[in-house]
Every structure is written in structure tokens, then in C-alpha cells.
Design an enzyme around this catalytic site. Sequence first.
Site, PDB file in Angstrom:
ATOM      1  N   ILE A 194       0.821  -1.213   0.000  1.00  0.00           N
ATOM      2  CA  ILE A 194       0.000   0.000   0.000  1.00  0.00           C
ATOM      3  C   ILE A 194       0.855   1.264   0.000  1.00  0.00           C
ATOM      4  CG2 ILE A 194      -1.861   1.219   1.199  1.00  0.00           C
ATOM      5  CD1 ILE A 194      -2.543  -1.511  -0.152  1.00  0.00           C
ATOM      6  N   SER A 219       3.755   2.515   2.663  1.00  0.00           N
ATOM      7  CA  SER A 219       4.798   2.697   3.670  1.00  0.00           C
ATOM      8  C   SER A 219       5.405   1.366   4.083  1.00  0.00           C
ATOM      9  CB  SER A 219       4.233   3.407   4.896  1.00  0.00           C
ATOM     10  OG  SER A 219       3.194   2.649   5.484  1.00  0.00           O
ATOM     11  N   GLU A 225       8.498   5.342   1.809  1.00  0.00           N
ATOM     12  CA  GLU A 225       8.128   6.570   2.527  1.00  0.00           C
ATOM     13  C   GLU A 225       8.941   6.841   3.793  1.00  0.00           C
ATOM     14  OE1 GLU A 225       3.884   6.606   3.108  1.00  0.00           O
ATOM     15  OE2 GLU A 225       3.476   5.863   1.102  1.00  0.00           O
ATOM     16  N   TYR A 252      -1.394   7.340  17.201  1.00  0.00           N
ATOM     17  CA  TYR A 252      -1.788   8.728  17.357  1.00  0.00           C
ATOM     18  C   TYR A 252      -1.336   9.515  16.128  1.00  0.00           C
ATOM     19  CZ  TYR A 252      -1.855   7.358  22.338  1.00  0.00           C
ATOM     20  OH  TYR A 252      -2.073   6.722  23.532  1.00  0.00           O
ATOM     21  N   HIS A 307      -6.538   3.779  -2.418  1.00  0.00           N
ATOM     22  CA  HIS A 307      -6.628   2.838  -1.295  1.00  0.00           C
ATOM     23  C   HIS A 307      -7.656   3.334  -0.295  1.00  0.00           C
ATOM     24  CE1 HIS A 307      -5.611   0.141   1.934  1.00  0.00           C
ATOM     25  NE2 HIS A 307      -5.391   1.166   2.728  1.00  0.00           N
ATOM     26  N   CYS A 339      -9.619   2.123   3.648  1.00  0.00           N
ATOM     27  CA  CYS A 339      -9.527   1.179   4.765  1.00  0.00           C
ATOM     28  C   CYS A 339     -10.444   1.568   5.926  1.00  0.00           C
ATOM     29  CB  CYS A 339      -8.091   1.056   5.271  1.00  0.00           C
ATOM     30  SG  CYS A 339      -7.328   2.590   5.805  1.00  0.00           S
ATOM     31  N   HIS A 348      -2.190  -3.964  11.388  1.00  0.00           N
ATOM     32  CA  HIS A 348      -2.181  -3.445  12.752  1.00  0.00           C
ATOM     33  C   HIS A 348      -1.869  -4.539  13.771  1.00  0.00           C
ATOM     34  CE1 HIS A 348      -4.812  -0.418  10.683  1.00  0.00           C
ATOM     35  NE2 HIS A 348      -3.864   0.313  11.198  1.00  0.00           N
TER      36      HIS A 348
END
Length: 767
Positions: free
Chosen positions: A446, A448, A499, A531, A657, A659, A707
Site C-alpha cells: 500500500i 509505507s 516513505e 496517534y 486505497h 480502509c 495493525h
Amino acid sequence: MVQSAVLGFPRIGGQRELKKVTEAYWQGKVSVEELLAKGKELRAHNWKLQKDAGVDVIPSNDFSYYDQVLDLSLLFNVIPERYTKFDLAPIDVLFAMGRGLQRKATETTAAVDVTALEMVKWFDSNYHYVRPTLSHSTKFELNTKAGIKPVDEYLEAKNLGIETRPVILGPISYLYLGKADKDSLDLDPLSTLDKLLPVYKELLAKLKAAGAKQVQIDEPILVLDLPESVQSKYQGAYNSLVGDEVPEIVLATYFGDVRPNLNVFKGLPVSGLHFDFVRVPEQFNEVLTVLSDKQSLSVGIVDGRNIWKTDFAKASAFVSKAVEKLGKDRVFVATSSSLLHTPVDLESETKLDPTIKDWFAFATQKLDEIVVITKNVNGEDVADKLAANAKSIKSRQESSITTNPKVQERLATINESLATRKVPFNERLPSQQEKYKLPLFPTTTIGSFPQTKDIRVNRNKFAKGQISAKEYEDFINKEIETVIRFQEEIGLDVLVHGEPERNDMVQYFGEQLDGFAFTVNGWVQSYGSRYVRPPIIVGDVSRPKEMTVKESVYAQSLTKNPVKGMLTGPVTCLRWSFPRDDVSQKIQSLQLGLALRDEVNDLEKAGITVIQVDEPAIREGLPLRAGKERSDYLNWAAQSFRVATSGVKNDTQIHSHFCYSDLDPNHIKALDADVVSIEFSKKDDPHYIQEFSNYPNHIGLGLFDIHSPRIPSKEEFIARIEEILKVYPANKFWVNPDCGLKTRGWEETKASLTNMVEAAKHFRTKY
């Protein structure tokens, strides 16, 4: 007298203390006792801060180590069986449900391998909640293994001499926002309401026994288009909850218009009602009609979602209207919603232009705003505060910072031709296939790659002037080469540069665009320990120079594979910033579209002809109710994206993209991107795949949860792809992760991507 109230306060700490201790716990660097102690310290600080500011009604149970909805699932024993078969401490069950857990066996513990629950956006905000996941075997009960969180935190505050009002998500919203587990897809979560209500009442009774006089029950779904079958549940549900053994209930809604559901509130046995008058001030008169003679009105007049100062004169006049109708004793001055969505404290921002800084109020300053408005309505002398506020409001209104005539002139040139590709997708596709010669099941990521400590350290050194621009550029180029070589090594087809130069997918662009302001410590929780520091749009937006071309060209020079240019789309740049409130979001989005159009065109001129323009926030921005506002939004949101991407040649391939939202294929189709990638790994409803089966352009349904630290095996990828291919055509299917990999470590990234590529190769052989 009129009283002041806060619906919730940021739990992250002014210096991101919660993030630091939570991630340290996940890494095994601190004990569970140290984690819990830091949480207790943060709660005490927040309560004391609000008390010292003079707030009358202070919330408790607004703290969470991950997500407040997930906390409720743990408390009510809504824990899918796959998490209960391991001998995990309650806090680890919470984290396993939130982010998954993969742990090898040791001499004393069994192996654990479990995926996370689905995570989606909290209404139209950039906060993500973990969906309650129910099955036919769910047994609601108070899970007391780790105490009873709302009661424990109420008592914690009480022991500090601070009376609080516990906050709990209401039972109907909790179930409505939930989903059926994959083994119980025929289950309607709301059908379990009668089984859940006694557990809610048991919790309320325990709060009353602990001394709580009042609780705030949030029912935010009352700003949605609810069918009559849902609306009709409220009266009976709340009749069953009230009684002498429970505290008074204040029912709170926020983020939108309750008027289509107004009948729900009539005769509801609660002591007070809270409404968001920042978002929908025009609902005021009709809302008054549903109040009984004894019910109070909590006037949400200080914005819980944005950072602009409240206009004291206007807010006071609005609250005074309520006082005229109801009297002072029945009115509360409140935040429109929880302050969870705003940064903690403006005082830590020492680098902001003082003129611009004077226009802002962060969560800590909003406490003072609530108190000043309350005092003003009560007739207390706050003349100096009112004068200073009026000066700030006038300064912003008259400032030249907010206006750029050239941007406004260019905006007037936008037409349908500017927002339309030269030919339709089916005519572009052959030229793209001839140019890139990609295999079946093309693989990509995607954008990074892991943001390592080394990257963050060098970025910080460069920002502080401790290394030169040349030294920093050399470092970034080395990181880019590492990422390119790894992708080549495992056989990815369409590469990215990783990135390493970017701090955040919106902040990075905002820092290079005119019309933005930035913070140093303006952190806001997005989910878990993730965050963000949203930029602030303070004026008309334009692009003074190239933003991404240099890094993209360097990456492409290292390989024969196509390398994607990576941009963040106009709607996402808007939604993940704090937008202006003095011009429409449509205007801001189209200005961003024009700025990004310049960047897309410059990338193409430089030889970067696969360009990804991400729009993960496009669904988030959808107005909560159907109607003209929603259709208008869909039109200008799609137009903004097409303005950014439609100036390219037919053989330039535009990707996008999306999500962590419930997406509608029609919304995505309107963008006319050649390839889209969608977060999909935690979706377990086969109907969701079916919805995209007729999507005309090419699509990648995300295959692993970025994640989560767990590493899917090659066999797991194969099984997932096989399920997708039952309803989605192989010749249109791309293979990719759910989202960017910046939050992951290199070890898990390498293993997961290697397994993913091997699965793609398996299907190339098979097909």
C-alpha cells in the site's frame, strides 16, 4: 444555576504517555503493574485538571488502554471463544481482541495465534473502534476478572475527592454498532437486547452503590437513519433500566441531527438529554418539545471535534435561549461530544505563529471555554475574558492569512472536463497492460514500510539541525534502496519507495502546502496506540513546489519494476486535518484536489506513471443521514479526487486505497481509479466480497492485518484468496496487504510479504 459539563477528555497524556507505556508493555519492557499504574496516573491528572478549571460535571470511565467500545465488550463478556481458550490476563485478552496476538510456546505457556476483531470508523470521525462481535453462544455477564472498570474508576476519582459522572455507551448503540461472528451470520445483534439489559442494570446498580448520583449513557446512533424497529426499542429498554437502585441517567447524542428520531426521546425516563448544537444548532427548538418539565438540557456548544476558539458571545446567546425556556437549574453548558478528538493542550505549542495560535483552543483550553460561558450566562463578571475572546474572533475574520485570490481564481476554472480522464477505463486498460506487462495476480503493497527507530532519530536530528540536508538525503536514499532491494528479492511486481521521509500521510503533505499550520504536540488518538498530529487548515490551499518527485524518481532509478508515486488524496487530507469552519469543506477539498493535480502531473512528467492517491477517509466523510447533503458530498468528494488524477495519459495507472470503513462500491466507482485496494482481512461476511464482484475496474482486497504483529502463513493467504476467487474474477484481482506497513517491524514485514508473494505465485501456477 447553570452548570458546566464535559462529556469526555483525551486519555493519551500531553506527551503521549499512554502510547509509550502501552507499546513498552507489548514489547515486554514494562510489567502489567507499571502499565496499570501509568493509566491511574493519567486519570488522576485529567480529573484534577478539570476540577481545577472549575468544571462542574467531570466524566469518568472515559479512559481506555485501547478503545472504549472494546472495554465494554470485555466487561460484558462479549468475547469470542477464540480468545477465551488461552489462559490470558484480562488486559491481554483486551489487546488480543484489539490487535491480534501471535506468541510462541514456552516452557510455561502455550502458543497463541489469534487475529484481531474488525475495526471501523467511529461515525464520521477518524477515531476507530473495535466492533462488538456476538454469536449464538454469547453469554452476557459482568466479567469481574479485572474488576468492574466503570465502578473502579468512579471510586478512584472519589478517593481523590473528585465526584465524577461515569460514561457508558448505551445498550442499543452498543449492539447496533456490533456484528455477528462468522459462525453466527444469521444473528441480529439487536435481537439479544433483552439478554443484555439486565447486565447493564446490574452495572448501574453497582455504580449507585458506589455513590454515583448520575451516569452519562451515550446513544450516538440516534443521529443515524434508524428504522422504526430500532427506534421502538428505546422506550422499553430505558424503562427497564431506571429505578431507585440505579443513578439518574443523562442520555447523550452527538455528531448530528436527532430530529428524524425525535419520537424516541418523548417520555424517555431519563433525568436529562444532551444534544450537539455545534453540528446542528437548528435542531434546538424541536428538541425542546420533547423535554418533560423535570428533564435538564445539556447544551453541546463547545466543539469537541475541532480546534477553533468558541465565539463566547454567540455561544452565550445560544445557551441563554435555553435558560429562558427552562430556567438556570435545568441547563448545562457542555462540550458537543467527548474531547477525545482534540489535542490535549495548546500551551505546549511554542513554535506556532502567535497570531494563528490565538485562534485555537485545545482540550485543556476548552475546559476554560465551558466554564467562562457558564459564568457569563449565570451573570458573573467575565468581561475581560469576553473581550479577549472577541478580539481573537475578529483577528481571524479580518486576517489576510486565510485568503489567497489566485487560489480562488483557479477554483473557478474547475469543470467536468477537468475532472474526467481522456477515455473510460476499458479503453485505458489495453495500453496499461501493454506498458507494464504485469503477471496474473500482480503483487504490491500500500505504500509505507517500517518506520524504524533509526528513521525517526535521523528525522529528529535533521529537524533540530544536527545533521545537514545532504546527510539526511543520503540517509533517506539508503533507506529507499533497502526497501527496493527487498521488494525485488521477494518478487513483488509493483514496488513502492517505502516513505522513510514521511512523518505521516497527511502531515507530510500539509507541511509542504500553503494554507496549513502545524503543531509539535497536537496528538490525537486514531486507534489503540496509533496517534496522529492533524495539520490545521488556516487558509486557502496551494502547492508552491514539488513534494514527492525527488524520492520517487530516485526509487525508480534503482529498479526496472514500476515504482508507485504515493500521494494522499484531497478528501483524506481534508478529513485528517482540522478543517476551516469559515468556508465549506467542498471548497477546501477542491483546493486540495488542484494542488495534488499539479503533483500528479509532475510525477508523470518525471517518468512515474503508476501513481497511488489514497482516500481512506472518503467513507468517513459521508454525512450520517441520507439526503441532499449526502448526495452533494459524494459528488464533490469524487470530483475532488478526479480533479487530482484526471490530467494524466491513458497508460498512466491511477491507484487508490481505502480502509477501515463500510464501503459502497458505487462511491469508489465514481472515482474512476484504475486499481483500488481495500482493507479486507478482518471482514468475514461473504456478502461483502459479493458487493465488489461486479466492480468494473481492478481491485485488491487486503489479505493481512497490518495493525497486528501476527504473521499469516502461505497456506492462510492461499485459503483467503480462494474464498475471494469464488466470487471475484482472477484477471482483475491484485494481491496486497490491508494498509501501509509503517507501524510494523521489519521481521514480521519480511515474513508476511514473502508468504503473500508465494501465495500469488501458487495461483499463477494454478490459473
